[in-house]
Scaffold this motif. Structure first.
Motif, PDB file in Angstrom:
ATOM      1  N   THR A 134       0.843  -1.193   0.000  1.00  0.00           N
ATOM      2  CA  THR A 134       0.000   0.000   0.000  1.00  0.00           C
ATOM      3  C   THR A 134       0.875   1.239   0.000  1.00  0.00           C
ATOM      4  O   THR A 134       1.967   1.248   0.546  1.00  0.00           O
ATOM      5  CB  THR A 134      -0.895   0.013   1.248  1.00  0.00           C
ATOM      6  OG1 THR A 134      -0.075  -0.245   2.383  1.00  0.00           O
ATOM      7  CG2 THR A 134      -1.989  -1.025   1.168  1.00  0.00           C
ATOM      8  N   ILE A 135       0.337   2.300  -0.635  1.00  0.00           N
ATOM      9  CA  ILE A 135       1.081   3.570  -0.591  1.00  0.00           C
ATOM     10  C   ILE A 135       0.362   4.566   0.313  1.00  0.00           C
ATOM     11  O   ILE A 135       0.775   5.690   0.445  1.00  0.00           O
ATOM     12  CB  ILE A 135       1.275   4.211  -1.980  1.00  0.00           C
ATOM     13  CG1 ILE A 135       1.002   3.224  -3.107  1.00  0.00           C
ATOM     14  CG2 ILE A 135       2.675   4.749  -2.103  1.00  0.00           C
ATOM     15  CD1 ILE A 135       1.197   3.822  -4.472  1.00  0.00           C
ATOM     16  N   GLU A 141       1.399   7.869   3.089  1.00  0.00           N
ATOM     17  CA  GLU A 141       2.706   8.352   2.652  1.00  0.00           C
ATOM     18  C   GLU A 141       2.655   9.853   2.377  1.00  0.00           C
ATOM     19  O   GLU A 141       3.605  10.447   1.903  1.00  0.00           O
ATOM     20  CB  GLU A 141       3.097   7.585   1.381  1.00  0.00           C
ATOM     21  CG  GLU A 141       4.558   7.283   1.247  1.00  0.00           C
ATOM     22  CD  GLU A 141       5.253   6.860   2.512  1.00  0.00           C
ATOM     23  OE1 GLU A 141       4.926   5.796   3.048  1.00  0.00           O
ATOM     24  OE2 GLU A 141       6.111   7.612   2.992  1.00  0.00           O
ATOM     25  N   SER A 142       1.500  10.488   2.687  1.00  0.00           N
ATOM     26  CA  SER A 142       1.289  11.889   2.335  1.00  0.00           C
ATOM     27  C   SER A 142       2.210  12.837   3.100  1.00  0.00           C
ATOM     28  O   SER A 142       2.415  13.969   2.692  1.00  0.00           O
ATOM     29  CB  SER A 142      -0.164  12.270   2.579  1.00  0.00           C
ATOM     30  OG  SER A 142      -0.507  11.878   3.892  1.00  0.00           O
ATOM     31  N   GLU A 174       5.271  12.693   3.326  1.00  0.00           N
ATOM     32  CA  GLU A 174       6.597  12.803   2.684  1.00  0.00           C
ATOM     33  C   GLU A 174       6.755  14.129   1.944  1.00  0.00           C
ATOM     34  O   GLU A 174       5.917  14.499   1.159  1.00  0.00           O
ATOM     35  CB  GLU A 174       6.786  11.649   1.699  1.00  0.00           C
ATOM     36  CG  GLU A 174       7.215  10.366   2.342  1.00  0.00           C
ATOM     37  CD  GLU A 174       8.659  10.334   2.801  1.00  0.00           C
ATOM     38  OE1 GLU A 174       8.932   9.640   3.790  1.00  0.00           O
ATOM     39  OE2 GLU A 174       9.501  11.046   2.198  1.00  0.00           O
TER      40      GLU A 174
END
Lengths: 251, 247
Positions: free
Chosen positions: B240-241, B244-245, B247
């Protein structure tokens, strides 16, 4: 996850299929046409073929690989290099010292390469006892001659070799996006060493991008996500194809 | 206390209130040590075992290296604070023996022929001990080896059974081991259907042995599912990504 994908652990059956993967090493036949995976990873099974992308793997040197190592020792006629594998590589002095004939009595090896120096090399030969012979001569097409021999003033990032195909992407799509935003000299060696020469800000950005790729190796739509993070337009990129370098054609 | 225990065993309930064929609560986690090539921990009841795998690397001294395969080195060690009474950190006779039996069990699963003249090191550290540590160590070591990316024919999973108060029970704990009549640790390769470790302490009749073996086998297969989950979780995390917000 698509229907043909399956997470496998060592010993898990992948059915009666023959092998087509990146490396012969991820499969073990237990007889009667039944094969099992030897690694933890994701198996792509299609039409009696299987390709296993392992979670981690030990780097096995192969002839023709472009790798970056560092000097860990001297031999009478060359250098011993740490190449990020379970074996060390040997770089003969004849390859590096081009002027005249090499005479160990007269020539001091320290003048050319010292302990800890980074060296870009190609694997010339691997024998059955895993002795690795390296060369700095350009024996393979598609490698920038500047990336062979002693490399200095580079930032170093070490990743697992199983992550490299994802960092490069399909037909180099991921690396093209990264190169669009991050200018400078970027070297990807097949033993998992990534070297970058450029500004420190770009290096920090590259490191954070690689961290995201490493942490989400098996995610779909990762290329789009990275493009979004770097502010690169994907459609624009497709019109302007950049040919990949030899060392990037890893898989 | 003793009276209470006796009363409980009459109702076929064990010292810690388990059913005869019930495992202690278990949990396996993979990839817990940053500097090891592969690692895992297992918590089985009050057992807490951490395993680190290093290698393959060049074997030293060189003359001891094998020409056709790698050497698997195992070190089973109990921390001085792992037991109720302080244990000397010096390797004891028991620890040397357990290192040997664990090595023999794991050697059959690891494809050592892929790495001639190399060695693979497995360090097993028992931080807290409460019986059946040898089989728990094998279970965790096998997860750590898989996490290190070392080619294996199959996972190895262990479980023990025993005879306490005339009754065959699964997963013998420390107190049961001390007052019990027999102890039977086994380790298996579940897919290849092979037994890689079989030891017995005490006396069992032929029928009792069969029953104990079947019970230990059942427990091992339950732990195998946990091994699977621990390893597959590593990959599920990478799928899943989301989140990751930042970053």
């Amino acid at each position: 996850m698509s229907r043909n994908e399956k997470i496998v652990i060592p010993g898990e059956s992948i059915g009666n299929i023959y092998y087509r993967g990146r490396d012969e090493g991820f499969i073990y036949r237990i007889g009667k046409g039944i094969s099992v995976s030897t690694h933890l990873g994701v198996a792509h099974i299609s039409n009696k073929k299987v390709d296993i992308i392992p979670y981690k793997n030990v780097y096995t040197p192969k002839v023709g690989d472009y790798i970056v190592g560092f000097v860990v020792g001297y031999a009478p006629n060359g250098w011993v290099l740490e190449i990020g594998s379970y074996v060390k590589g040997f770089l003969p002095a004849n390859d590096v010292i081009r002027e005249g004939k090499f005479d160990p009595k007269k020539i001091d090896l320290e003048k050319y390469l010292r302990l800890g120096d980074l060296v870009g090399t190609i694997i010339q030969d691997v024998n059955k006892f895993s002795n690795v012979l390296l060369t700095t001569k350009n024996i393979r097409e598609g490698i920038n001659p500047k990336h062979l021999g002693k490399l200095s003033n580079y930032f170093i990032i070490k990743v697992h070799t199983t992550k490299l195909p994802r960092i490069i992407g399909k037909k180099g799509s991921m690396i093209k996006i990264i190169k669009r935003r991050i200018d400078g000299d970027l070297i990807i060696a097949q033993n998992g060493v990534i070297l970058y020469k450029g500004s420190y800000e770009n290096y920090k950005l590259l490191r954070s991008i690689l961290q995201v790729i490493i942490q989400h190796t098996y995610a779909s739509g990762l290329t789009g996500k990275i493009a979004e993070m770097l502010g690169v337009n994907l459609n624009e990129l497709n019109d302007n194809e950049v040919s990949g370098k030899g060392e990037e054609k890893n898989e | 206390m003793v009276k209470e225990r006796r009363k409980m065993s009459e109702d076929f309930t064990r010292v810690d209130g388990r059913k005869p064929d019930q495992l202690r609560p278990y949990r396996i986690r993979a990839g817990i040590l940053r500097n090891a090539d592969g690692s895992a921990e297992i918590k089985l009841g009050k057992n807490w075992i951490v395993v680190g795998v290093y290698g393959p690397k060049e074997h030293f001294p060189k003359f001891e290296a094998l020409q056709d395969r790698a050497i698997l080195f195992c070190r089973y060690h109990m921390a001085p604070y792992s037991t109720t009474e302080r244990k000397s950190p010096k390797p004891s006779r028991r620890e040397i023996e357990l290192s040997k039996v664990i090595r023999s069990a794991l050697e059959q699963a690891v494809i050592l022929e892929r790495f001639p003249e190399m060695s693979i090191d497995v360090y097993i550290e028992v931080l807290q001990a409460e019986g059946s540590t040898r089989v728990a160590s094998i279970t965790a070591a096998s997860v750590a080896l898989a996490e290190a990316g070392i080619p294996m024919r199959d996972m190895v999973v262990g479980c023990s059974a025993g005879k306490v108060n005339g009754r065959i029970v699964l997963d013998v704990g420390e107190e049961e081991d001390k007052e019990g009549e027999a102890d039977l640790p086994i380790a298996i390769m579940p897919n290849l259907k092979r037994v890689v470790l079989l030891q017995m302490d005490g006396k069992l009749t032929h029928e009792e042995f069969k029953e104990a073996f079947e019970m230990a086998l059942k427990g091992a297969l339950e732990l195998y599912e946990e091994q699977k989950r621990a390893l597959k979780d590593l990959i599920e995390k990478m799928k899943t990504i989301e989140g990751e917000s930042n970053e």
